[in-house]
Design a protein around this motif. Structure first.
Motif, PDB file in Angstrom:
ATOM      1  N   LEU A 146       8.697   3.854   9.082  1.00  0.00           N
ATOM      2  CA  LEU A 146       9.745   3.115   8.662  1.00  0.00           C
ATOM      3  C   LEU A 146      10.405   2.221   9.667  1.00  0.00           C
ATOM      4  N   TYR A 147      10.317   2.029  10.722  1.00  0.00           N
ATOM      5  CA  TYR A 147      10.824   1.189  11.647  1.00  0.00           C
ATOM      6  C   TYR A 147       9.859  -0.010  11.624  1.00  0.00           C
ATOM      7  N   PHE A 148       8.518   0.200  11.636  1.00  0.00           N
ATOM      8  CA  PHE A 148       7.720  -0.942  11.727  1.00  0.00           C
ATOM      9  C   PHE A 148       7.148  -1.656  10.387  1.00  0.00           C
ATOM     10  N   LEU A 149       7.392  -0.924   9.284  1.00  0.00           N
ATOM     11  CA  LEU A 149       6.950  -1.312   8.093  1.00  0.00           C
ATOM     12  C   LEU A 149       8.027  -1.473   7.113  1.00  0.00           C
ATOM     13  N   HIS A 150       8.103  -2.360   6.169  1.00  0.00           N
ATOM     14  CA  HIS A 150       8.982  -2.505   5.267  1.00  0.00           C
ATOM     15  C   HIS A 150       8.915  -1.381   4.397  1.00  0.00           C
ATOM     16  N   PRO A 151      10.278  -0.614   4.195  1.00  0.00           N
ATOM     17  CA  PRO A 151      10.334   0.622   3.168  1.00  0.00           C
ATOM     18  C   PRO A 151      10.117   0.189   1.691  1.00  0.00           C
ATOM     19  N   GLY A 152       9.201   1.256   1.186  1.00  0.00           N
ATOM     20  CA  GLY A 152       9.003   0.873  -0.348  1.00  0.00           C
ATOM     21  C   GLY A 152       8.208   2.202  -0.869  1.00  0.00           C
ATOM     22  N   LEU A 153       8.006   2.288  -1.936  1.00  0.00           N
ATOM     23  CA  LEU A 153       7.342   3.397  -2.721  1.00  0.00           C
ATOM     24  C   LEU A 153       6.144   3.833  -1.640  1.00  0.00           C
ATOM     25  N   ALA A 181      -4.110  -0.252   9.947  1.00  0.00           N
ATOM     26  CA  ALA A 181      -4.797  -0.210   8.638  1.00  0.00           C
ATOM     27  C   ALA A 181      -4.019  -1.320   7.883  1.00  0.00           C
ATOM     28  N   THR A 182      -2.967  -1.874   8.308  1.00  0.00           N
ATOM     29  CA  THR A 182      -2.027  -2.816   7.453  1.00  0.00           C
ATOM     30  C   THR A 182      -2.768  -4.182   7.463  1.00  0.00           C
ATOM     31  N   LEU A 226       1.005  -3.123   2.122  1.00  0.00           N
ATOM     32  CA  LEU A 226       1.511  -2.628   3.433  1.00  0.00           C
ATOM     33  C   LEU A 226       2.355  -3.604   4.045  1.00  0.00           C
ATOM     34  N   HIS A 227       3.445  -3.895   4.331  1.00  0.00           N
ATOM     35  CA  HIS A 227       3.870  -5.146   4.983  1.00  0.00           C
ATOM     36  C   HIS A 227       4.678  -4.745   6.247  1.00  0.00           C
ATOM     37  N   SER A 228       4.240  -5.354   7.293  1.00  0.00           N
ATOM     38  CA  SER A 228       4.926  -5.118   8.677  1.00  0.00           C
ATOM     39  C   SER A 228       6.097  -5.938   8.805  1.00  0.00           C
TER      40      SER A 228
END
Length: 329
Positions: free
Chosen positions: A103-110, A156-157, A163-165
């Motif tokens: 949650l710190y390094f990737l934008h939160p989403g479903l 993997a992003t 998946l967006h960092s």
């Protein structure tokens, strides 16, 4: 179950756990112990204060810690892992860190939340594998499952477009020579001292750091002192080596040292003059390891996280049998 000095309840073999209230209290106690084990504390009161500290700084991260700890703990239960290890939170803390790291390094989403649950569950599988692998060398697993699981997710992003960092994930590139930036003052060191403790959970908040220290004090006075010393040593070594003032201020060079100091200063060694000096040496080396690992991972744009702590403690624990003045706990 019965009341315990280290937690809300203490689940013991043969105890009556049939009631729904007792089962719920047992699960809460286990989850909180998992949060506490992030700083090597088998204490649900400490875990509660750690959780309060995270929620103080960010409700998103607080929820993440709960979801990650629950997912990894329930996975271990479902697969029939050792009951005592589950109860003591050993299958919870890596899940907590996996969740807050993602949650710190990737934008939160479903999809990000789906990754949190799946990755936290996988951290329990990796925890079991590493417990089995490292048993022969009598090495603790520490936060290695968290590090390896989240690194896989971040790498993997590059191949998954949904998946967006965030801008907090390092930009890939060859390491550049550093220059001394900013002026380190007493305020820098004081802020960095408490933020260094808070950064164990990726929180750059001195108030959160104070709440974490309160949790450590409840669980272990030696652990409390070790955490303060570790963060201060990390900041001072970084300052002496010419790290940027902003990095020292944010506690970036403190959190790995905090964990190293707690591990070697209050958990894995019996306290004496030799062991304290040994722990201090390991703690002082940890910021150097953090800088080295950060530079090593920079070409692929990956963060060091707690990998320096893991590597330093593994080396120093492996060396203990050679030094007769050191006694393992």
């Amino acid at each position: 179950m019965k009341l315990s000095s280290t937690g809300l309840v203490r689940d013991e073999v043969g105890a009556d756990t049939s009631g729904p209230v007792m089962r719920a209290l047992g699960l809460i106690d286990t989850i909180l112990r998992g949060v506490g084990q992030v700083m090597l504390q088998n204490n649900s009161y400490a875990g509660l204060l750690f959780l309060v500290g995270v929620f103080y700084n960010s409700a998103l991260f607080g929820i993440g810690v709960l979801v990650g700890t629950l997912a990894s703990t329930l996975t271990a239960r479902l697969l029939g892992a050792d009951r005592a290890q589950i109860r003591d939170g050993l299958f919870g803390f890596n899940g907590a860190l996996v969740a807050v790291g993602i949650l710190y390094f990737l934008h939160p989403g479903l999809l990000t939340w789906v990754c949190v649950v799946v990755a936290a569950a996988c951290s329990s599988v990796l925890m079991a594998a590493m417990l089995n692998l490292l048993r022969a060398w009598k090495l603790p697993v520490l936060t290695a499952p968290f590090v390896f699981t989240t690194l896989c997710v971040f790498l993997a992003t590059a191949r998954f477009g949904r998946l967006h960092s965030t801008e907090l994930l390092p930009s890939a590139g060859l390491p550049q020579g550093a220059t001394v930036e900013g002026v380190v003052t007493g305020s820098t060191l004081l802020h960095g001292l408490f933020s260094g403790v808070a950064q164990v959970f990726f929180q750059a908040s001195p108030v959160t750091g104070l709440l974490f220290l309160a949790g450590l004090l409840v669980s272990s006075r030696l652990g409390f002192v070790a955490a303060i010393a570790g963060s201060l040593i990390g900041a001072l070594v970084a300052w002496g080596m010419g790290a940027a003032e902003a990095a020292i201020f944010s506690g970036a060079f403190g959190f790995n040292s905090v964990l190293t100091a707690i591990a070697l200063g209050s958990v894995f060694l019996r306290p004496n003059m030799a062991s304290l000096a040994y722990a201090a040496l390991a703690t002082a080396v940890t910021p150097l390891a953090y800088a080295a690992v950060s530079a090593l991972l920079e070409p692929v744009g990956m963060p060091a996280m707690t990998l320096p702590f893991v590597l330093v403690v593994w080396v120093f624990v492996l060396a203990i049998p050679v030094f007769p003045r050191l006694k393992a706990s």
